[in-house]
Design a protein around this motif. Structure first.
Motif, PDB file in Angstrom:
ATOM      1  N   LEU A  35       0.832  -1.204   0.000  1.00  0.00           N
ATOM      2  CA  LEU A  35       0.000   0.000   0.000  1.00  0.00           C
ATOM      3  C   LEU A  35       0.865   1.253   0.000  1.00  0.00           C
ATOM      4  O   LEU A  35       0.591   2.218  -0.723  1.00  0.00           O
ATOM      5  CB  LEU A  35      -0.935   0.010   1.205  1.00  0.00           C
ATOM      6  CG  LEU A  35      -1.890   1.202   1.302  1.00  0.00           C
ATOM      7  CD1 LEU A  35      -2.767   1.308   0.057  1.00  0.00           C
ATOM      8  CD2 LEU A  35      -2.756   1.107   2.544  1.00  0.00           C
ATOM      9  N   ALA A  36       1.929   1.247   0.798  1.00  0.00           N
ATOM     10  CA  ALA A  36       2.819   2.410   0.876  1.00  0.00           C
ATOM     11  C   ALA A  36       3.412   2.754  -0.481  1.00  0.00           C
ATOM     12  O   ALA A  36       3.636   3.927  -0.799  1.00  0.00           O
ATOM     13  CB  ALA A  36       3.920   2.165   1.888  1.00  0.00           C
ATOM     14  N   GLN A  37       3.648   1.752  -1.293  1.00  0.00           N
ATOM     15  CA  GLN A  37       4.240   1.973  -2.615  1.00  0.00           C
ATOM     16  C   GLN A  37       3.288   2.708  -3.559  1.00  0.00           C
ATOM     17  O   GLN A  37       3.712   3.211  -4.602  1.00  0.00           O
ATOM     18  CB  GLN A  37       4.647   0.635  -3.227  1.00  0.00           C
ATOM     19  CG  GLN A  37       5.823  -0.016  -2.519  1.00  0.00           C
ATOM     20  CD  GLN A  37       6.068  -1.445  -2.974  1.00  0.00           C
ATOM     21  OE1 GLN A  37       5.218  -2.067  -3.625  1.00  0.00           O
ATOM     22  NE2 GLN A  37       7.216  -1.987  -2.639  1.00  0.00           N
ATOM     23  N   HIS A  38       2.014   2.778  -3.184  1.00  0.00           N
ATOM     24  CA  HIS A  38       1.039   3.430  -4.046  1.00  0.00           C
ATOM     25  C   HIS A  38       0.558   4.771  -3.485  1.00  0.00           C
ATOM     26  O   HIS A  38      -0.371   5.368  -4.027  1.00  0.00           O
ATOM     27  CB  HIS A  38      -0.151   2.494  -4.284  1.00  0.00           C
ATOM     28  CG  HIS A  38       0.174   1.371  -5.217  1.00  0.00           C
ATOM     29  ND1 HIS A  38      -0.079   1.412  -6.568  1.00  0.00           N
ATOM     30  CD2 HIS A  38       0.785   0.179  -4.982  1.00  0.00           C
ATOM     31  CE1 HIS A  38       0.340   0.297  -7.131  1.00  0.00           C
ATOM     32  NE2 HIS A  38       0.857  -0.480  -6.192  1.00  0.00           N
ATOM     33  N   MET A  39       1.204   5.248  -2.421  1.00  0.00           N
ATOM     34  CA  MET A  39       0.919   6.593  -1.952  1.00  0.00           C
ATOM     35  C   MET A  39       1.438   7.594  -2.973  1.00  0.00           C
ATOM     36  O   MET A  39       2.304   7.272  -3.793  1.00  0.00           O
ATOM     37  CB  MET A  39       1.573   6.834  -0.584  1.00  0.00           C
ATOM     38  CG  MET A  39       1.098   5.894   0.520  1.00  0.00           C
ATOM     39  SD  MET A  39      -0.675   6.013   0.882  1.00  0.00           S
ATOM     40  CE  MET A  39      -0.746   7.639   1.642  1.00  0.00           C
ATOM     41  N   GLN A  40       0.953   8.822  -2.934  1.00  0.00           N
ATOM     42  CA  GLN A  40       1.345   9.807  -3.952  1.00  0.00           C
ATOM     43  C   GLN A  40       2.856  10.025  -3.977  1.00  0.00           C
ATOM     44  O   GLN A  40       3.452  10.122  -5.060  1.00  0.00           O
ATOM     45  CB  GLN A  40       0.642  11.147  -3.700  1.00  0.00           C
ATOM     46  CG  GLN A  40       0.967  12.191  -4.769  1.00  0.00           C
ATOM     47  CD  GLN A  40       0.291  13.521  -4.515  1.00  0.00           C
ATOM     48  OE1 GLN A  40      -0.588  13.649  -3.657  1.00  0.00           O
ATOM     49  NE2 GLN A  40       0.686  14.537  -5.255  1.00  0.00           N
ATOM     50  N   LEU A  41       3.466  10.119  -2.818  1.00  0.00           N
ATOM     51  CA  LEU A  41       4.923  10.270  -2.719  1.00  0.00           C
ATOM     52  C   LEU A  41       5.455   9.077  -1.922  1.00  0.00           C
ATOM     53  O   LEU A  41       5.639   9.161  -0.710  1.00  0.00           O
ATOM     54  CB  LEU A  41       5.293  11.588  -2.035  1.00  0.00           C
ATOM     55  CG  LEU A  41       4.833  12.880  -2.727  1.00  0.00           C
ATOM     56  CD1 LEU A  41       5.208  14.091  -1.884  1.00  0.00           C
ATOM     57  CD2 LEU A  41       5.430  13.004  -4.123  1.00  0.00           C
ATOM     58  N   ASP A  81       8.263   7.762  -1.414  1.00  0.00           N
ATOM     59  CA  ASP A  81       9.516   7.889  -0.673  1.00  0.00           C
ATOM     60  C   ASP A  81       9.414   8.840   0.511  1.00  0.00           C
ATOM     61  O   ASP A  81      10.384   8.996   1.268  1.00  0.00           O
ATOM     62  CB  ASP A  81      10.642   8.351  -1.597  1.00  0.00           C
ATOM     63  CG  ASP A  81      10.381   9.737  -2.184  1.00  0.00           C
ATOM     64  OD1 ASP A  81       9.193  10.100  -2.355  1.00  0.00           O
ATOM     65  OD2 ASP A  81      11.356  10.455  -2.484  1.00  0.00           O
ATOM     66  N   LEU A  82       8.260   9.483   0.701  1.00  0.00           N
ATOM     67  CA  LEU A  82       8.091  10.377   1.847  1.00  0.00           C
ATOM     68  C   LEU A  82       8.123   9.539   3.117  1.00  0.00           C
ATOM     69  O   LEU A  82       7.266   8.677   3.311  1.00  0.00           O
ATOM     70  CB  LEU A  82       6.767  11.131   1.740  1.00  0.00           C
ATOM     71  CG  LEU A  82       6.514  12.229   2.787  1.00  0.00           C
ATOM     72  CD1 LEU A  82       7.484  13.399   2.577  1.00  0.00           C
ATOM     73  CD2 LEU A  82       5.067  12.732   2.691  1.00  0.00           C
ATOM     74  N   PRO A  83       9.095   9.772   4.003  1.00  0.00           N
ATOM     75  CA  PRO A  83       9.223   8.911   5.183  1.00  0.00           C
ATOM     76  C   PRO A  83       8.140   9.189   6.219  1.00  0.00           C
ATOM     77  O   PRO A  83       7.472  10.225   6.180  1.00  0.00           O
ATOM     78  CB  PRO A  83      10.606   9.274   5.730  1.00  0.00           C
ATOM     79  CG  PRO A  83      10.828  10.677   5.293  1.00  0.00           C
ATOM     80  CD  PRO A  83      10.150  10.802   3.948  1.00  0.00           C
ATOM     81  N   ASP A  84       7.990   8.248   7.138  1.00  0.00           N
ATOM     82  CA  ASP A  84       7.085   8.474   8.259  1.00  0.00           C
ATOM     83  C   ASP A  84       7.513   9.705   9.033  1.00  0.00           C
ATOM     84  O   ASP A  84       8.713  10.009   9.132  1.00  0.00           O
ATOM     85  CB  ASP A  84       7.092   7.268   9.203  1.00  0.00           C
ATOM     86  CG  ASP A  84       6.350   6.080   8.627  1.00  0.00           C
ATOM     87  OD1 ASP A  84       5.654   6.248   7.610  1.00  0.00           O
ATOM     88  OD2 ASP A  84       6.463   4.987   9.197  1.00  0.00           O
ATOM     89  N   VAL A  85       6.555  10.410   9.583  1.00  0.00           N
ATOM     90  CA  VAL A  85       6.835  11.628  10.336  1.00  0.00           C
ATOM     91  C   VAL A  85       7.394  11.257  11.714  1.00  0.00           C
ATOM     92  O   VAL A  85       6.802  10.451  12.431  1.00  0.00           O
ATOM     93  CB  VAL A  85       5.567  12.484  10.494  1.00  0.00           C
ATOM     94  CG1 VAL A  85       5.839  13.694  11.379  1.00  0.00           C
ATOM     95  CG2 VAL A  85       5.056  12.920   9.127  1.00  0.00           C
TER      96      VAL A  85
END
Length: 240
Positions: free
Chosen positions: A154-160, A162-166
């Protein structure tokens, strides 16, 4: 690190000014925060500039915010680019985002795409729930089976992707809520709520938030009183 820039309207109202004057005054806080984060060695900074819900505001204020965001780009992007920053935008750039702003956003992303310094992401026309829905739709479109759906896919299909967890969320003006911001990336964020209204936020306030972060124990669901070594080592929030 992520920041919800809250309190512009109240700052203006306290001074008997129009709400737009508060947004205008907030530009100084943006430049101060970006500079301070860069100087601290923070590699990822995301600023919440305009939410999917903000379209419900009075039309004159919305129109002003479109021009204001363009002004921030034109006033600051050349300097940020010269500092080696990569500038990106998180959110939908389709209608009703005006053409003049969309063009500036796309241009600054292209001009800074190869930079390897701090990544400055502006969440504009962003909604955390919408991002998750879009990611799910994109994932389903690959024909994946239910058994193969997991956090990684699922993370691979987020808009960005490579944006890391906050690691650290800062919200100004004393409010204590997420406001539909980076919901996927905020799972284990440490939260720092400042009473300072955004137009008054400066480097010293950022430093206090980062110092508070460094004094916290991040256990990620474990019962240990000592953070795991790999968790301490991977934090991008470092003071130089």
């Amino acid at each position: 690190m992520a920041c919800i820039m809250d309190g512009n309207g109240r700052w203006a109202q306290q001074r008997g000014l129009e709400r737009t004057e508060g947004h205008s005054a907030g530009e100084a806080a943006i430049t101060a925060t970006v500079q301070a984060a860069h100087d601290m060695g923070i590699k990822w900074l995301t600023l919440f500039a305009f939410s999917t819900e903000n379209w419900r505001r009075p039309q004159p204020e919305v129109d002003y915010l479109m021009r204001f965001n363009q002004r921030v780009i034109r006033n600051n992007a050349p300097r940020w680019r010269s500092m080696g920053m990569r500038m990106r935008y998180l959110g939908a750039l389709d209608a009703p985002v005006p053409d003049f702003l969309r063009e500036d956003i796309m241009q600054v992303e292209e001009l800074t795409a190869a930079n390897t310094g701090m990544t400055l992401t502006t969440a504009f026309n962003h909604g955390g729930r919408r991002d998750l829905v879009n990611a799910v739709r994109s994932l389903i479109g690959t024909g994946i089976t239910a058994e193969d759906v997991n956090e990684k896919t699922l993370a691979q299909h987020m808009q960005l992707p490579d944006l890391p967890d906050v690691d650290l969320l800062i919200r100004t003006s004393g409010e204590h809520r997420l406001s539909n911001f980076l919901l996927w990336q905020m799972a284990y964020a440490e939260m720092y709520f400042s009473p300072v209204l955004w137009p008054d936020f400066r480097a010293e306030h950022l430093a206090r938030a980062v110092a508070s972060y460094h004094n916290r124990q991040r256990r990620y669901g474990t019962a240990s009183t000592e953070a795991l070594p790999e968790q301490r080592a991977t934090t991008p929030l470092t003071l130089h």
